[in-house]
Structures are given as structure tokens and as C-alpha cells.
Write an enzyme that holds these catalytic residues in place. Structure first.
Site, PDB file in Angstrom:
ATOM      1  CE1 TYR A  53      -4.122  -1.407  -0.369  1.00 19.70           C
ATOM      2  CE2 TYR A  53      -3.746  -2.547   1.705  1.00 19.70           C
ATOM      3  CZ  TYR A  53      -4.509  -2.350   0.567  1.00 19.70           C
ATOM      4  OH  TYR A  53      -5.647  -3.086   0.358  1.00 19.70           O
ATOM      5  CE1 TYR A 235      -4.936  -7.846  10.338  1.00 19.55           C
ATOM      6  CE2 TYR A 235      -6.162  -9.817   9.814  1.00 19.55           C
ATOM      7  CZ  TYR A 235      -5.071  -9.004   9.625  1.00 19.55           C
ATOM      8  OH  TYR A 235      -4.106  -9.362   8.725  1.00 19.55           O
TER       9      TYR A 235
END
Length: 397
Positions: A53, A235
Site C-alpha cells: 500500500y 484483527y
């Protein structure tokens, strides 16, 4: 030399310079097809700029908005006929393509967590850019040596309060396996927050602000992944989740600091993609293989460049940004489509060794994994010798 992929666990220990360069050119071509980014940034610092990213953000800013960029990363150069890391070759290709289009590009190779690299970055901004109007924080590292205490903190991927059994893929043996993760200790949670939380991002913005190299109206964003029900135990509810909550707390202070001068700070939530980091997480190869299968069937599959290019156009510099209730910018909407998540959950427990390649897109996952290291890129002759000793112009070390 002729370079072929050699995979050990979740790492490919070889990289292909020409393949990495071709991958960078593919991403640049995607951004170019979408046209200029209206009202985009002009002087951009990307911390963690060499892969995934972060690289996509640098490409989108440069080739979509015409921005001058300064990239910070920590990569290994080629030496003694041994290839460098993929991030090294990605960055070299980025510099070559930027130079061909007259775009300013400088890179710094070193530990972004250190005070030394922050000081070098400030000096480079003063020399080359004057000030920056966008700071992207995209650091994925397993450990951090704290610049003030000298203590090295190690992040931990564990649940909190109870053990969790996860389904996943043994990628070496191409078999479904279950992993039992024991709960994190308080020290492990604190260490994970020290590595992956918001402190270093805050240190960067504080240092840049104190040095006077943040332009009025400057924006900053840190990239994160949240996921949905199937990944929440790891997460959001686990040790990494505590770091993500720390990021959410940090951004509020940064937003207040920058808003006083017309700027903004946001956490940007991106979709799950294949990265070196995600491939090391026990459940992610299975989740990604299923997600690819479902999203490709719906025509909504995206990779890093599609995600970040869209983030800049639609949210960071768009008239109607996609913001959630906590103030985060959301680029993961297609992944979280209820129809997508419902189908992934339906298939989750149905996957076996025998139907791995039919129920999931494990083949697509493997292809994306190899692409991280420059392999499997269209138009590259992998039987031809390639020069591994590639230099990066305008590199500060």
C-alpha cells in the site's frame, strides 16, 4: 543471472528485478488510465514507500497528481550477485519512471522508527521540497527499537483473554490446517501496541511540525486493516486490535494539531490484500483465497493500487469522502459488502484439502504472492539472464 522463485514458508527468498519493475509500470499505467487526481497533493512524504500500500500511495500521488515524492523504507541492496529485496527493486523502478516523466523523487533507506531517519527526512524535505502537504504512514514491521528507551519491542499476533482456534492453509503443503493461538500476556499486548500503534506516527508528525516542514493545510493518513466477523478475533479483539485502537486514539490528537492550520489527520481502512505481512498470519491465506474467489465472481476484486488510487480520488481529495462513525476513511466497502462476507462465511468450513482449488482461489492467492517478489508478471522473460545489481538514484542512506 537467471533468477527463479524459491519460497520458504511465507517468504520468497529470491526477487526478480525486471519483474518488480514491470509490476511498478503496471501500477503506473492503471493510475494513468484513470486520469489526473483533481486537487491532489503536490509534495508527498510516504513512510513505508517500497511495497504494498505504501508503494501504491507513492505511485498514485506521483503519477496521478504529479506530486514530488520522498519515500522512506528499509530495504536490502543487492550484493555479491545476491538479489536485493523486492522493495529495493520496486523503488529503483519508481525512480526511473519518475525521472522519465520529470517528477522529483528522493528516497531514504533506513529504520523509520529511529530519530536519525526522521532527522535525515526533515533535512531532505528542506533541501528538495521545502514543505510537504501529505504524509502517508504505511509501516509494517514485526519489531521496533524505541528511539528514546533503546528497548526493542516485538509485536505478537494473539487473541486476548482466551485461546482461539483458527482455520488456515499450510501453504507449503497446500493443506487445510488448524492453529491454536494462546492468549497474549499483558507485556505482549503492550509490546504490540509499541510496534503497531500510533506512537511512531505521532512522533513523525510532531517532528515534521516542529521543524516547520508541514505545509498549511497538510494532511496525514495511516493505513490499517480491520476486516469483518471472520477475522475479528485476530484483527480487532486481539493484540493487534489493541494497536489499532491506539491508532484511533492517536489520530484524534493529530487531527486537532493539523486542523489548527487547515489540515487533517485520518486513519484509512483498506481491504485485505496479499502482502508479506498478511501471508504470515495463520488464517489470512484461506480468507484471502475465499475473498478473491467471491469478489472476482462479482467483478469487485481490487489490489493495492486500485484501493489507494481510489482512496486519494474519492476520500483524501474527494468532495464526498467515505467516512465511518469513528472518522476513519473507508476504502474497504466492497470487501465488507454483506453479500461478500456472507458467502465467505458459508464457504469457510466447507474447504478441505480435496476442494481447495475449486471452492477457493488459492491459485490466485499464490500468483499474487509471487508477484510481490517480481514473479509471474506478464511480458517478463524469466528464462533470460537479468542484472541483479540495480541502483536507486537520489538515495540517502
Amino acid at each position: 543471472m537467471i533468477i527463479k522463485p524459491r519460497v520458504r514458508g511465507f517468504i520468497c527468498v529470491t526477487t526478480h528485478p525486471a519483474g518488480c519493475a514491470a509490476s511498478v509500470r503496471e501500477q503506473i499505467a492503471y493510475v494513468a488510465r484513470r486520469g489526473p487526481i483533481e486537487r491532489g497533493p503536490k509534495k508527498v512524504l510516504v513512510i513505508g514507500a517500497s511495497t504494498g500500500y505504501g508503494l501504491a500511495a507513492r505511485i498514485a500521488a506521483a503519477f496521478g497528481a504529479g506530486a514530488a515524492t520522498l519515500g522512506v523504507f528499509f530495504e536490502r541492496a543487492p550484493a555479491d550477485a545476491k538479489p536485493g529485496t523486492a522493495g529495493w527493486y520496486n523503488s529503483a523502478a519508481f525512480h526511473d519512471e519518475a525521472a522519465a516523466r520529470g517528477l522529483q523523487a528522493t528516497s531514504i533507506n533506513g529504520d523509520a522508527f529511529s530519530d536519525e531517519i526522521k532527522h535525515k527526512t526533515i533535512d531532505a524535505i528542506r533541501r528538495d521540497l521545502g514543505q510537504v502537504d501529505l504524509v502517508v504512514y504505511s509501516v509494517a514491521a514485526p519489531r521496533r527499537t524505541h528511539p528514546k528507551t533503546g528497548v526493542t519491542h516485538q509485536s505478537t499476533l494473539k487473541p486476548i483473554g482466551h485461546a482461539v482456534r483458527l482455520r488456515g492453509i499450510d501453504t507449503d503443503n497446500e493443506a487445510i490446517k488448524e492453529t491454536l493461538l494462546q492468549p497474549a500476556t499483558p507485556d505482549e499486548i503492550a509490546d504490540t501496541v509499541a510496534v503497531m500503534g500510533g506512537e511512531d506516527w505521532r512522533m513523525w508528525i510532531d517532528a515534521l511540525d516542529a521543524a516547520g516542514v508541514l505545509a498549511d493545510g497538510a494532511k496525514t493518513t495511516a493505513f490499517t486493516y480491520l476486516g469483518e466477523q471472520v477475522t475479528h478475533d485476530i484483527y480487532w479483539n486481539g493484540s493487534i486490535g489493541e494497536a489499532k485502537k491506539d491508532l484511533d486514539r492517536t489520530v484524534l490528537a493529530l487531527r486537532g494539531k493539523l486542523a489548527a492550520r487547515g489540515g487533517d489527520a485520518r486513519v484509512s481502512v483498506l481491504k485485505a490484500v496479499v502482502t508479506q505481512a498478511s501471508s504470515a498470519i495463520p488464517m489470512m491465506p484461506l480468507y484471502l483465497s475465499l475473498l478473491f474467489k467471491v469478489m472476482k465472481a462479482r467483478g469487485t476484486h481490487e489490489g493495492c493500487i486500485e484501493q489507494v488510487d481510489g482512496l486519494l480520488r474519492d476520500s483524501l481529495y474527494g468532495a464526498q469522502p467515505h467516512v465511518d462513525a469513528e472518522g476513519r476513511l473507508r476504502a474497504d466497502r466492497l470487501e465488507l459488502d454483506p453479500a461478500v462476507q456472507t458467502r465467505v462465511l458459508e464457504l469457510w468450513d466447507q474447504v478441505t484439502d480435496d476442494n481447495l482449488y475449486t471452492l477457493t482461489d488459492f491459485a490466485g492467492y499464490k500468483a499474487e504472492f509471487l508477484r510481490l517478489f517480481g514473479f509471474g508478471i506478464d511480458g517478463v522473460d524469466y528464462d533470460a539472464p537479468v542484472e541483479p545489481n540495480v541502483r536507486i538514484p537520489n538515495l540517502i542512506e
